[in-house]
Design a protein around this motif. Structure first.
Motif, PDB file in Angstrom:
ATOM      1  N   ASN A 103      51.814  76.736  24.328  1.00 57.82           N
ATOM      2  CA  ASN A 103      51.195  75.985  25.162  1.00 57.82           C
ATOM      3  C   ASN A 103      52.297  74.834  23.261  1.00 57.82           C
ATOM      4  O   ASN A 103      52.333  75.543  22.302  1.00 57.82           O
TER       5      ASN A 103
ATOM      6  N   PRO B 200      52.357  71.362  21.197  1.00 52.78           N
ATOM      7  CA  PRO B 200      51.912  70.036  21.649  1.00 52.78           C
ATOM      8  C   PRO B 200      52.282  68.800  21.110  1.00 52.78           C
ATOM      9  O   PRO B 200      52.994  69.118  19.850  1.00 52.78           O
TER      10      PRO B 200
ATOM     11  N   GLN C 232      50.016  67.137  25.487  1.00 50.22           N
ATOM     12  CA  GLN C 232      50.900  68.978  25.579  1.00 50.22           C
ATOM     13  C   GLN C 232      50.887  70.039  26.590  1.00 50.22           C
ATOM     14  O   GLN C 232      50.195  70.138  28.020  1.00 50.22           O
TER      15      GLN C 232
ATOM     16  N   ASN D 235      40.856  69.663  24.324  1.00 48.63           N
ATOM     17  CA  ASN D 235      42.596  69.437  25.762  1.00 48.63           C
ATOM     18  C   ASN D 235      41.919  69.586  27.751  1.00 48.63           C
ATOM     19  O   ASN D 235      41.483  70.497  27.877  1.00 48.63           O
TER      20      ASN D 235
END
Length: 153
Positions: A60, A62, A80, A126
């Motif tokens: 990921n 972000p 993200q 998330n």
């Protein structure tokens, strides 16, 4: 650490790991922008009340706006994007195919962090905007808790 599940599946939460690095750039005393790269293990247990457990691994990236309410305490929100590295599922000892899952994922992270003597405790939720896969009406739902150390560059 992550605690995750898949929505609309009656699945139980599964623990996982996360780790990586983030870089923060101060814009004002009360605001900053951070970017990072984080490896994350997410998944779920007992999908639709069966013995199926699924695990997904993502890289990921972000991108967060950080708003400091007072010294060391920040509220974070951002975007993200992520890339699926690996996906697998098991039913008992049997491996199951997971070929129809999305390769790219986009999450909207929101959370809080507190910094004390360069140690940072960060808690985020998330919410994944895209579905887990083609024809699957479910999204990843991930709580993330990290402890880090902040270096001044």
């Amino acid at each position: 650490m992550t605690l995750s599940t898949v929505t609309n599946s009656k699945a139980k939460y599964q623990f996982g790991y996360t780790g990586g690095a983030e870089f923060e750039f101060k814009v004002q005393d009360w605001a900053s922008l951070s970017i990072g790269a984080l490896y994350a293990m997410v998944g779920c247990r007992n999908v639709n009340k069966t013995n199926i457990n699924c695990s997904l691994e993502y890289l990921n990236f972000p991108i967060l706006a950080n708003f400091y309410l007072f010294d060391g305490f920040a509220v974070k929100v951002g975007l993200q994007p992520g890339v699926k590295l690996r996906a697998y599922a098991k039913s008992g000892d049997e491996a199951l195919s997971m070929t129809d899952l999305s390769t790219l994922a986009v999450a909207i992270p929101a959370g809080l962090s507190y910094e004390f003597r360069n140690f940072v405790l960060d808690a985020r939720y998330n919410w994944y905007a895209n579905r887990v896969g083609e024809g699957i009406k479910a999204h990843n739902s991930v709580f993330q808790l990290t402890l880090g150390y902040k270096f001044e560059l």
